[in-house]
Design a protein around this motif. Structure first.
Motif, PDB file in Angstrom:
ATOM      1  N   ASP A   1      -2.214   6.101   6.650  1.00 32.69           N
ATOM      2  CA  ASP A   1      -1.592   4.929   6.022  1.00 32.69           C
ATOM      3  C   ASP A   1      -0.488   4.345   6.893  1.00 32.69           C
ATOM      4  N   LEU A   2       0.124   5.202   7.725  1.00 33.54           N
ATOM      5  CA  LEU A   2       1.227   4.788   8.594  1.00 33.54           C
ATOM      6  C   LEU A   2       1.117   5.534   9.916  1.00 33.54           C
ATOM      7  N   PHE A   3       1.284   4.814  10.999  1.00 38.14           N
ATOM      8  CA  PHE A   3       1.274   5.413  12.335  1.00 38.14           C
ATOM      9  C   PHE A   3       2.658   5.327  12.933  1.00 38.14           C
ATOM     10  N   VAL A   4       3.098   6.421  13.578  1.00 44.29           N
ATOM     11  CA  VAL A   4       4.383   6.462  14.268  1.00 44.29           C
ATOM     12  C   VAL A   4       4.095   6.741  15.733  1.00 44.29           C
ATOM     13  N   VAL A   5       4.454   5.780  16.586  1.00 42.42           N
ATOM     14  CA  VAL A   5       4.195   5.916  18.020  1.00 42.42           C
ATOM     15  C   VAL A   5       5.398   5.399  18.800  1.00 42.42           C
ATOM     16  N   GLY A   6       5.463   5.777  20.058  1.00 42.10           N
ATOM     17  CA  GLY A   6       6.495   5.254  20.935  1.00 42.10           C
ATOM     18  C   GLY A   6       6.217   3.807  21.281  1.00 42.10           C
ATOM     19  N   ARG A   7       7.269   3.065  21.551  1.00 41.21           N
ATOM     20  CA  ARG A   7       7.150   1.640  21.895  1.00 41.21           C
ATOM     21  C   ARG A   7       6.182   1.425  23.058  1.00 41.21           C
TER      22      ARG A   7
ATOM     23  N   MET B   1       0.846  -1.188   0.000  1.00 47.89           N
ATOM     24  CA  MET B   1       0.000   0.000   0.000  1.00 47.89           C
ATOM     25  C   MET B   1       0.889   1.247   0.000  1.00 47.89           C
ATOM     26  N   GLU B   2       0.519   2.198  -0.806  1.00 49.89           N
ATOM     27  CA  GLU B   2       1.260   3.455  -0.888  1.00 49.89           C
ATOM     28  C   GLU B   2       0.971   4.308   0.345  1.00 49.89           C
ATOM     29  N   ILE B   3       2.007   4.923   0.873  1.00 52.52           N
ATOM     30  CA  ILE B   3       1.859   5.764   2.060  1.00 52.52           C
ATOM     31  C   ILE B   3       1.686   7.216   1.619  1.00 52.52           C
ATOM     32  N   ARG B   4       0.516   7.774   1.891  1.00 53.02           N
ATOM     33  CA  ARG B   4       0.221   9.170   1.566  1.00 53.02           C
ATOM     34  C   ARG B   4      -0.058   9.998   2.810  1.00 53.02           C
ATOM     35  N   SER B   5      -0.269   9.307   3.956  1.00 54.80           N
ATOM     36  CA  SER B   5      -0.540  10.041   5.196  1.00 54.80           C
ATOM     37  C   SER B   5       0.107   9.314   6.363  1.00 54.80           C
ATOM     38  N   ILE B   6       0.697  10.107   7.251  1.00 58.95           N
ATOM     39  CA  ILE B   6       1.346   9.587   8.444  1.00 58.95           C
ATOM     40  C   ILE B   6       0.752  10.298   9.656  1.00 58.95           C
ATOM     41  N   MET B   7       0.380   9.508  10.661  1.00 55.85           N
ATOM     42  CA  MET B   7      -0.151  10.059  11.902  1.00 55.85           C
ATOM     43  C   MET B   7       0.798   9.702  13.038  1.00 55.85           C
ATOM     44  N   CYS B   8       1.239  10.712  13.762  1.00 55.70           N
ATOM     45  CA  CYS B   8       2.096  10.517  14.930  1.00 55.70           C
ATOM     46  C   CYS B   8       1.219  10.641  16.162  1.00 55.70           C
ATOM     47  N   CYS B   9       1.288   9.654  17.042  1.00 58.33           N
ATOM     48  CA  CYS B   9       0.405   9.639  18.211  1.00 58.33           C
ATOM     49  C   CYS B   9       1.195   9.521  19.502  1.00 58.33           C
ATOM     50  N   CYS B  10       0.656  10.154  20.529  1.00 59.72           N
ATOM     51  CA  CYS B  10       1.184  10.008  21.879  1.00 59.72           C
ATOM     52  C   CYS B  10       0.006   9.977  22.831  1.00 59.72           C
ATOM     53  N   GLY B  11       0.278   9.929  24.088  1.00 59.79           N
ATOM     54  CA  GLY B  11      -0.786   9.824  25.075  1.00 59.79           C
ATOM     55  C   GLY B  11      -1.772  10.983  25.055  1.00 59.79           C
ATOM     56  N   GLN B  12      -1.260  12.209  24.963  1.00 58.98           N
ATOM     57  CA  GLN B  12      -2.119  13.386  25.015  1.00 58.98           C
ATOM     58  C   GLN B  12      -2.308  14.084  23.662  1.00 58.98           C
ATOM     59  N   GLY B  13      -1.471  13.788  22.685  1.00 60.45           N
ATOM     60  CA  GLY B  13      -1.598  14.411  21.374  1.00 60.45           C
ATOM     61  C   GLY B  13      -0.991  15.800  21.304  1.00 60.45           C
ATOM     62  N   LEU B  14      -0.167  16.162  22.284  1.00 62.71           N
ATOM     63  CA  LEU B  14       0.376  17.511  22.325  1.00 62.71           C
ATOM     64  C   LEU B  14       1.882  17.525  22.120  1.00 62.71           C
TER      65      LEU B  14
ATOM     66  N   LYS C   1      13.671   3.482  10.092  1.00 68.00           N
ATOM     67  CA  LYS C   1      12.347   2.847  10.059  1.00 68.00           C
ATOM     68  C   LYS C   1      11.473   3.428   8.965  1.00 68.00           C
ATOM     69  N   LEU C   2      11.619   4.718   8.648  1.00 72.59           N
ATOM     70  CA  LEU C   2      10.864   5.298   7.537  1.00 72.59           C
ATOM     71  C   LEU C   2      11.363   4.730   6.200  1.00 72.59           C
ATOM     72  N   LYS C   3      12.672   4.573   6.050  1.00 72.27           N
ATOM     73  CA  LYS C   3      13.222   3.962   4.836  1.00 72.27           C
ATOM     74  C   LYS C   3      12.596   2.594   4.615  1.00 72.27           C
ATOM     75  N   GLU C   4      12.542   1.811   5.678  1.00 77.42           N
ATOM     76  CA  GLU C   4      11.970   0.484   5.593  1.00 77.42           C
ATOM     77  C   GLU C   4      10.479   0.539   5.218  1.00 77.42           C
ATOM     78  N   ALA C   5       9.743   1.431   5.848  1.00 74.92           N
ATOM     79  CA  ALA C   5       8.311   1.548   5.574  1.00 74.92           C
ATOM     80  C   ALA C   5       8.035   1.961   4.140  1.00 74.92           C
ATOM     81  N   PHE C   6       8.902   2.821   3.588  1.00 80.17           N
ATOM     82  CA  PHE C   6       8.710   3.300   2.220  1.00 80.17           C
ATOM     83  C   PHE C   6       9.430   2.426   1.194  1.00 80.17           C
ATOM     84  N   GLY C   7      10.148   1.412   1.653  1.00 82.14           N
ATOM     85  CA  GLY C   7      10.871   0.528   0.750  1.00 82.14           C
ATOM     86  C   GLY C   7      12.031   1.196   0.059  1.00 82.14           C
ATOM     87  N   LEU C   8      12.752   2.062   0.758  1.00 78.66           N
ATOM     88  CA  LEU C   8      13.876   2.788   0.179  1.00 78.66           C
ATOM     89  C   LEU C   8      15.205   2.090   0.480  1.00 78.66           C
TER      90      LEU C   8
END
Length: 93
Positions: free
Chosen positions: A52-58, A1-14, A86-93
């Motif tokens: 399309d892709l979520f980036v969060v802390g472990r 799947m092509e990645i066109r949107s990335i959402m970064c999440c944390c506990g509070q969103g700030l 990790k972004l290189k891997e996700a995008f297949g670069l």
């Protein structure tokens, strides 16, 4: 799947999700990836169809482990080398 949107999440969103989203934008630029929207929010406001892709802390991995989307779990939120690798891997670069 092509990645066109990335959402970064944390506990509070700030704090940390905003910093990670800025780092993602920097890393994408460095990697030559364009046409991708990057946003941030709290994990409680996110859903697996929100990007399309979520980036969060472990530490948040258990909450989204069941989601059927692409995910990046960061060991160190501010480690640009880890993020770029990790972004290189996700995008297949």
């Amino acid at each position: 799947m092509e990645i066109r949107s990335i959402m970064c999440c944390c506990g509070q969103g700030l704090g940390s999700s905003m910093i990670v989203s800025m780092n993602v934008e920097r890393a994408l630029k460095k990697l030559g990836v364009s046409g991708v929207s990057v946003s941030h929010t709290s994990l409680s406001e996110a859903n697996e169809n929100g990007a399309d892709l979520f980036v969060v802390g472990r530490d948040l991995a258990p909450q989204i482990a069941e989601w059927k989307c692409k995910k990046i779990f960061l060991e160190q939120l501010l480690d640009m080398n880890e993020l770029e690798t990790k972004l290189k891997e996700a995008f297949g670069l």
